[in-house]
Write an enzyme that holds these catalytic residues in place. Structure first.
Site, PDB file in Angstrom:
ATOM      1  N   GLU A 278       0.849  -1.212   0.000  1.00  0.00           N
ATOM      2  CA  GLU A 278       0.000   0.000   0.000  1.00  0.00           C
ATOM      3  C   GLU A 278       0.872   1.246   0.000  1.00  0.00           C
ATOM      4  OE1 GLU A 278      -3.215  -0.035  -0.654  1.00  0.00           O
ATOM      5  OE2 GLU A 278      -2.892  -2.192  -0.773  1.00  0.00           O
ATOM      6  N   TRP A 281       1.643   1.959  -3.439  1.00  0.00           N
ATOM      7  CA  TRP A 281       0.668   2.743  -4.220  1.00  0.00           C
ATOM      8  C   TRP A 281       0.915   4.241  -4.041  1.00  0.00           C
ATOM      9  CZ3 TRP A 281      -2.521   1.909  -8.128  1.00  0.00           C
ATOM     10  CH2 TRP A 281      -2.898   0.604  -8.399  1.00  0.00           C
ATOM     11  N   TRP A 309     -20.424  14.221 -18.611  1.00  0.00           N
ATOM     12  CA  TRP A 309     -20.724  14.394 -17.183  1.00  0.00           C
ATOM     13  C   TRP A 309     -22.005  15.191 -17.005  1.00  0.00           C
ATOM     14  CZ3 TRP A 309     -17.859  11.169 -14.711  1.00  0.00           C
ATOM     15  CH2 TRP A 309     -16.515  10.957 -15.055  1.00  0.00           C
ATOM     16  N   ASN A 344     -10.269   3.522   3.244  1.00  0.00           N
ATOM     17  CA  ASN A 344      -9.982   3.397   1.807  1.00  0.00           C
ATOM     18  C   ASN A 344     -11.121   2.737   1.018  1.00  0.00           C
ATOM     19  OD1 ASN A 344      -8.192   3.438  -0.577  1.00  0.00           O
ATOM     20  ND2 ASN A 344      -8.302   1.216  -0.354  1.00  0.00           N
ATOM     21  N   TRP A 362     -15.256  13.449 -11.892  1.00  0.00           N
ATOM     22  CA  TRP A 362     -14.376  13.063 -10.768  1.00  0.00           C
ATOM     23  C   TRP A 362     -13.684  14.275 -10.146  1.00  0.00           C
ATOM     24  CZ3 TRP A 362      -9.192  14.200 -11.092  1.00  0.00           C
ATOM     25  CH2 TRP A 362      -8.622  14.375 -12.357  1.00  0.00           C
ATOM     26  N   TRP A 385      -9.017   9.188  -7.315  1.00  0.00           N
ATOM     27  CA  TRP A 385     -10.196   9.589  -8.097  1.00  0.00           C
ATOM     28  C   TRP A 385     -10.102   9.123  -9.547  1.00  0.00           C
ATOM     29  CZ3 TRP A 385     -14.946  11.121  -6.763  1.00  0.00           C
ATOM     30  CH2 TRP A 385     -15.140  11.466  -5.429  1.00  0.00           C
TER      31      TRP A 385
END
Ligand code: FAD
Length: 478
Positions: A278, A281, A309, A344, A362, A385
């Site tokens: 993690e 990431w 959108w 998360n 987003w 996102w």
């Protein structure tokens, strides 16, 4: 270097004393050290949001106390970074400015301009890595190009991270011969007033000591549950180190070394490798931020540029307030609003709902998170996102649409998370806690739930919304 003129250490996202290479380098030279923090709200670099301002307030107070203990107090100044640094150098006769590096394009451009201007004045500038295990240019594919996919990135980065030996804090600092004027933290207005919306933030302990307490608590036992339970929303099975990392109160090298030592000490590697991945990431998101700087505001995948959108102020308001009528989404958004943090898995569910069920861009959600998260971090927030939207580097496929009811039942099976953040649903049976609109009227009445009154009916039908999202997606690929 002369042997008497001071060195300015310009703190930014590195609010710690230990394993802080800029501070260590300055203190090892043996001249006076002036620790500086500049609150720069002028145009250019994105200003931090409200929750981060709350955190910064306390983190600076903690840093200031620790620096005073070492002998050289923290200098606080407000204004454009270049003008502030130039003025400080002029006032103190400083010979150098040391800083730890940032990786977003706006900060890099600002720092390069400052470096050129200061060097023009004869001031030496040095920069260091405090924030990452590997800087973005240190990990490259066999062909020498940056990675765009996490798995090969991480296998390369994991290998080169190897064994790390973080450095201790300096034992003392030489103060400048004449005291340097500083503004007072409490005049900066970082803590919210009228209203003070932060009582729910009371569990956090910003600062270097708080970061180490979190890490030690995690490594002393929580880590054992991490691999299996990190996705369970009510389990408190993650480290909650993210705001400490975002402000650099602790660095990944320190976490890495402490995790390896703890695994060795406890004779168990359970959970550790998943945890380190993690952190990987976080490293990967910085890699992308540096190599694809436009992704802060633009889709990493350009085919998303024409995405239809929707403008939906009512839906957006319900999402921000945690009143969509989908308990798992609402619990997530209220956890964020009340505590400045969100699990998360909940971030993925809440983001997916905004993007796919409401078809809202987003970037609108990213901006809200930026303002409300205590751990708001450009690389990770944009990365999270864009990943959820499907527009990002190595993103989830767009057509994977989370069903908020099934997500709730899978990751909050006993409803503990929903009940914690939505007290109005606390007495509802497990069977209906993630789908109250399906509950028979007597069940709702028994639990004191009045749909449309004390808890909203769903703002959208999920199956209608799912088909609408998939149709919108087809317009991209057509
Ligand atoms: P742990 O599980 O204990 O992990 C340890 C550390 O690894 C974290 O503190 C974090 O630095 C890093 N990490 C963990 N998961 C991720 C991940 N998926 N992506 C990147 N790094 C990770 N993280 C932020 O730090 N700031 C943000 O602004 C942010 N915004 C996000 C927005 C969305 C839509 C999504 C889906 C994720 C976002 N994340 C963000 C990533 C992740 O949700 C948080 O880092 C994590 O929940 C923090 O909790 P923890 O410290 O208990 O994590």
């Amino acid at each position: 270097m002369t042997d008497s003129a001071p060195i300015v250490v310009w703190f930014r996202r590195d609010l710690r004393l230990a394993d802080n290479p800029a501070l260590e380098a300055a203190s090892s030279i043996g001249v006076p050290v002036i620790p500086l923090y500049v609150l720069d709200e002028t145009a250019g670099v994105r200003p931090i949001g409200g929750a981060s301002r709350w955190w910064l307030d306390k983190s600076l107070a903690s840093l200031a106390a620790r620096l005073s203990g070492l002998g050289s107090p923290l200098v606080l100044r407000r204004g454009a970074s270049l003008a502030t640094l130039t003025e400080l150098v002029r006032q103190t006769g400083a010979q150098a400015v040391f800083r730890n590096r940032l990786y977003d394009a706006a900060s890099i451009a600002r720092d390069e301009a400052i470096e050129a201007a200061l060097q023009g004045l004869g001031v030496e500038c040095r920069s260091f890595n405090s924030a990452l295990l590997n800087e973005p240019w240190e990990v490259a594919s066999g062909a020498g190009s940056p990675y765009r996919v996490f798995t090969p990135y991480w296998s390369a980065a994991r290998r080169s991270a190897g064994r790390v030996t973080p450095h201790a804090a300096p034992r003392s600092l030489t103060p400048p011969t004449r005291p340097v004027s500083s503004e007072h933290l409490d005049t900066w207005g970082l803590h919210p007033t009228s209203p003070d919306w932060s009582p729910g933030f009371a569990d956090w302990r910003p600062g270097e000591e708080g970061a180490w307490t979190r890490l030690e608590t995690f490594l002393d036992g929580v880590v054992d549950r991490y691999a299996e339970a990190r996705d369970t929303l009510g389990a408190a099975a993650t480290s909650r180190l993210s705001p400490h990392l975002a402000f650099g109160e602790i660095g990944p090298r320190q976490i890495w070394a402490a995790a390896q030592a703890a695994a060795h000490r406890r004779g168990s590697h359970k959970g550790f490798e998943t945890f380190l991945k993690e952190l990987g990431w976080r490293e990967f998101n910085h890699h992308i931020l540096f190599h694809q700087p436009t992704t802060v505001t633009r889709n990493a995948k350009p085919e998303f540029d024409g995405f239809p959108w929707r403008d939906d102020p009512r839906g957006l308001r319900s999402w921000k307030r945690g009143r969509t009528g989908f308990p798992i989404v609402d619990a997530a958004m209220r956890q964020l609003w009340c505590s400045g943090w969100m699990h998360n898995r909940a971030r993925m569910i809440a983001a997916s709902f905004l993007i796919k069920d409401l078809l809202i861009d987003w970037r609108v959600g990213e901006t809200w998170f930026w303002d409300t998260l205590v751990d708001a971090d450009l690389a990770n927030n944009v990365g999270g996102w864009q990943w959820t939207a499907g527009s990002g580097a190595d993103a989830a496929p767009y057509f994977r649409v989370f069903n908020p009811v099934l997500q709730g039942e899978k990751f909050d099976p006993d409803g503990a998370y929903v009940r914690r953040w939505l007290p109005e649903l606390a007495a509802l049976d497990d069977e209906f806690v993630h789908r109250p609109w399906e509950a028979p009227a007597p069940t709702l009445a028994r639990a004191g739930v009045a749909l449309g009154a004390n808890y909203p009916a769903p703002v959208v039908d999920h199956f209608f919304a799912r088909d609408r999202a998939l149709d919108a997606f087809k317009t991209l690929t057509a």
